[in-house]
Design a protein around this motif. Structure first.
Motif, PDB file in Angstrom:
ATOM      1  N   ARG A 238       0.966  -1.444   0.339  1.00 60.14           N
ATOM      2  CA  ARG A 238       0.148  -0.265   0.111  1.00 60.14           C
ATOM      3  C   ARG A 238       1.269   1.205   0.005  1.00 60.14           C
ATOM      4  O   ARG A 238       1.875   1.566   0.649  1.00 60.14           O
ATOM      5  N   LEU A 239       0.116   2.774  -0.278  1.00 64.67           N
ATOM      6  CA  LEU A 239       0.887   3.771  -0.676  1.00 64.67           C
ATOM      7  C   LEU A 239       0.731   4.109   1.032  1.00 64.67           C
ATOM      8  O   LEU A 239       0.475   4.010   2.143  1.00 64.67           O
ATOM      9  N   ALA A 240       1.910   4.513   1.549  1.00 67.81           N
ATOM     10  CA  ALA A 240       2.292   5.033   2.664  1.00 67.81           C
ATOM     11  C   ALA A 240       1.948   6.415   3.189  1.00 67.81           C
ATOM     12  O   ALA A 240       1.441   6.950   2.536  1.00 67.81           O
ATOM     13  N   PRO A 241       1.039   6.137   4.352  1.00 69.61           N
ATOM     14  CA  PRO A 241      -0.005   6.966   4.881  1.00 69.61           C
ATOM     15  C   PRO A 241       0.808   8.493   4.700  1.00 69.61           C
ATOM     16  O   PRO A 241       2.161   8.704   4.607  1.00 69.61           O
ATOM     17  N   GLY A 242      -0.306   9.482   4.431  1.00 68.93           N
ATOM     18  CA  GLY A 242       0.833  11.013   4.239  1.00 68.93           C
ATOM     19  C   GLY A 242       0.595  11.272   2.723  1.00 68.93           C
ATOM     20  O   GLY A 242       0.718  12.019   2.412  1.00 68.93           O
ATOM     21  N   LYS A 243       1.344  10.553   1.777  1.00 61.82           N
ATOM     22  CA  LYS A 243       1.561  10.457   0.204  1.00 61.82           C
ATOM     23  C   LYS A 243       0.288   9.899  -0.491  1.00 61.82           C
ATOM     24  O   LYS A 243      -1.361   9.383  -0.215  1.00 61.82           O
ATOM     25  N   LYS A 244       0.116  10.857  -1.468  1.00 64.37           N
ATOM     26  CA  LYS A 244      -1.089  10.632  -2.897  1.00 64.37           C
ATOM     27  C   LYS A 244      -0.895  10.371  -4.163  1.00 64.37           C
ATOM     28  O   LYS A 244       0.357   9.745  -3.952  1.00 64.37           O
ATOM     29  N   ARG A 245      -1.337   9.247  -3.564  1.00 65.09           N
ATOM     30  CA  ARG A 245      -2.208   8.421  -4.555  1.00 65.09           C
ATOM     31  C   ARG A 245      -1.948   8.975  -6.275  1.00 65.09           C
ATOM     32  O   ARG A 245      -2.962  10.138  -6.190  1.00 65.09           O
ATOM     33  N   SER A 246      -1.298   7.900  -6.947  1.00 70.32           N
ATOM     34  CA  SER A 246      -0.884   8.196  -8.297  1.00 70.32           C
ATOM     35  C   SER A 246      -0.601   7.099  -9.154  1.00 70.32           C
ATOM     36  O   SER A 246      -0.266   6.032  -8.564  1.00 70.32           O
ATOM     37  N   ARG A 247      -0.943   7.032  -9.862  1.00 73.96           N
ATOM     38  CA  ARG A 247      -0.076   5.809 -11.212  1.00 73.96           C
ATOM     39  C   ARG A 247       1.143   6.274 -11.745  1.00 73.96           C
ATOM     40  O   ARG A 247       1.632   6.408 -12.685  1.00 73.96           O
ATOM     41  N   SER A 248       2.658   6.543 -10.936  1.00 71.87           N
ATOM     42  CA  SER A 248       3.574   6.164 -10.577  1.00 71.87           C
ATOM     43  C   SER A 248       3.994   5.394  -9.433  1.00 71.87           C
ATOM     44  O   SER A 248       3.350   4.465  -8.554  1.00 71.87           O
ATOM     45  N   GLU A 249       5.648   4.540  -9.648  1.00 68.34           N
ATOM     46  CA  GLU A 249       5.857   3.962  -9.262  1.00 68.34           C
ATOM     47  C   GLU A 249       6.311   4.278  -7.325  1.00 68.34           C
ATOM     48  O   GLU A 249       5.893   3.491  -6.458  1.00 68.34           O
ATOM     49  N   GLU A 250       6.652   5.337  -7.085  1.00 65.89           N
ATOM     50  CA  GLU A 250       6.818   5.953  -6.448  1.00 65.89           C
ATOM     51  C   GLU A 250       5.601   6.513  -5.473  1.00 65.89           C
ATOM     52  O   GLU A 250       5.806   6.453  -3.889  1.00 65.89           O
ATOM     53  N   ASN A 251       4.483   6.344  -6.102  1.00 62.87           N
ATOM     54  CA  ASN A 251       2.833   6.723  -5.144  1.00 62.87           C
ATOM     55  C   ASN A 251       2.323   6.293  -5.684  1.00 62.87           C
ATOM     56  O   ASN A 251       1.162   5.938  -5.547  1.00 62.87           O
ATOM     57  N   ALA A 252       2.208   4.552  -6.259  1.00 61.68           N
ATOM     58  CA  ALA A 252       1.077   3.322  -6.179  1.00 61.68           C
ATOM     59  C   ALA A 252       0.617   3.079  -5.093  1.00 61.68           C
ATOM     60  O   ALA A 252       1.647   2.089  -3.886  1.00 61.68           O
ATOM     61  N   ASP A 253       0.024   2.747  -4.934  1.00 60.91           N
ATOM     62  CA  ASP A 253      -0.920   1.851  -4.122  1.00 60.91           C
ATOM     63  C   ASP A 253      -1.685   0.676  -4.266  1.00 60.91           C
ATOM     64  O   ASP A 253      -2.730   0.014  -5.471  1.00 60.91           O
TER      65      ASP A 253
END
Length: 305
Positions: A238-253
């Motif tokens: 899952r995406l770390a708390p506080g980050k905004k989900r997006s279609r990128s490897e760094e911010n993917a949930d």
């Protein structure tokens, strides 16, 4: 000064010592561990102009009769083949699940594992080109999943069918991460390539979510999707708390991406599509594969217990 010369007797003694040393070194060298009832075959991908190997594991009962077995095709075979072979064997012995032939699809000869899987398993060349190659002197390569899929169906399938007693009406695809992208590529282009897909932790963030675009395109043109699919993923992906989900490897949930993707497939109510999704608690991207595999096999292979 005259060169020093060994007398014939001394020369003979020296040669004997060298031979004995070589024999001793050979005798003390440990042998490699080999899995029982397994074979390695070389295969040429003619259209791709590359060489691969297939690793084949035969069931314990294979030599006993004329039975044809379901066949499991697993990518990323360099690590996944022994896992699939051993779990399939254990499920047969201790859970009564039917036996199967396991076929592992290796990385291309001469290529690094990262280089080979990026090229062969991904559906597109990513719009974000910020990737480093793991092979000196060669740029990172992507986007050949369609061609690699044709290699599997057009060259690997006939090779396995010719050389082994398998039931080619019961083929299972097994992939994880980028390997699952390859599975989705075939699912959304030639779904009948396999009869059952086991897809673990698919990298749906890849290339800004290109697989979501392909799912929409398929649904626009088709009224059915004849396939059986088991999706599995670790709850910790899952995406770390506080980050905004997006279609990128760094911010993917990845968990939510997979739930969304499975929901889209089900929303079309394709008459012949069967999907199951399982989220495994306390597992992450590195640890979840054996769980996905076990439950994915149980969703398809019959059990006598």
């Amino acid at each position: 000064m005259k060169e020093a010369r060994l007398k014939p007797v001394n020369l003979l003694i020296a040669l004997c010592c060298l031979v004995n040393s070589a024999l001793a070194a050979t005798a003390s060298a440990p042998s490699g561990y080999a899995l029982e009832n397994t074979e390695v075959r070389d295969i040429r991908a003619q259209a791709l102009n590359r060489d691969y190997q297939v690793y084949v594991a035969l069931p314990d009962s294979y030599r006993e009769g004329n039975k044809r077995y379901p066949v499991l095709f697993v990518v990323d075979a360099n690590y996944a083949f022994p896992i699939v072979r051993n779990i399939a064997q254990r499920l047969n012995k201790h859970a009564g699940m039917e036996e199967a032939v396991v076929v592992g699809l290796s990385y291309a000869k001469g290529d690094g594992g990262v280089y080979s899987r990026r090229r062969d398993y991904t559906p597109t060349v990513p719009r974000d080109q910020n990737y480093r190659s793991d092979m000196l002197g060669r740029q990172a390569a992507f986007g050949e999943a369609a061609a690699y899929g044709k290699f599997i169906s057009g060259e690997v399938f006939p090779f396995i069918a010719h050389n082994y007693r398998v039931n080619m009406e019961r083929k299972i695809f097994i992939g994880h991460s980028y390997g699952s992208l390859l599975g989705l590529q075939m699912l959304l282009t030639e779904p009948r390539t396999f009869d059952h897909y086991i897809l673990g932790s698919p990298s749906l963030w890849y290339d800004a979510g290109t697989m979501f675009e392909r799912e929409r395109a398929y649904a626009t043109k088709n009224k059915d999707l004849p396939a059986s699919v088991f999706f599995g993923i670790g709850a910790l992906e899952r995406l770390a708390p506080g980050k905004k989900r997006s279609r990128s490897e760094e911010n993917a949930d990845m968990v939510e991406d997979l739930r969304e993707f499975d929901g889209l497939l089900q929303s079309h109510r394709f008459p012949s599509l069967k999907t199951r999704l399982r989220v495994f608690e306390n597992e992450d991207h590195a640890s979840v594969f054996p769980f996905v595999l076990t439950h994915g096999l149980r969703a398809y292979l019959r059990s006598s217990k």
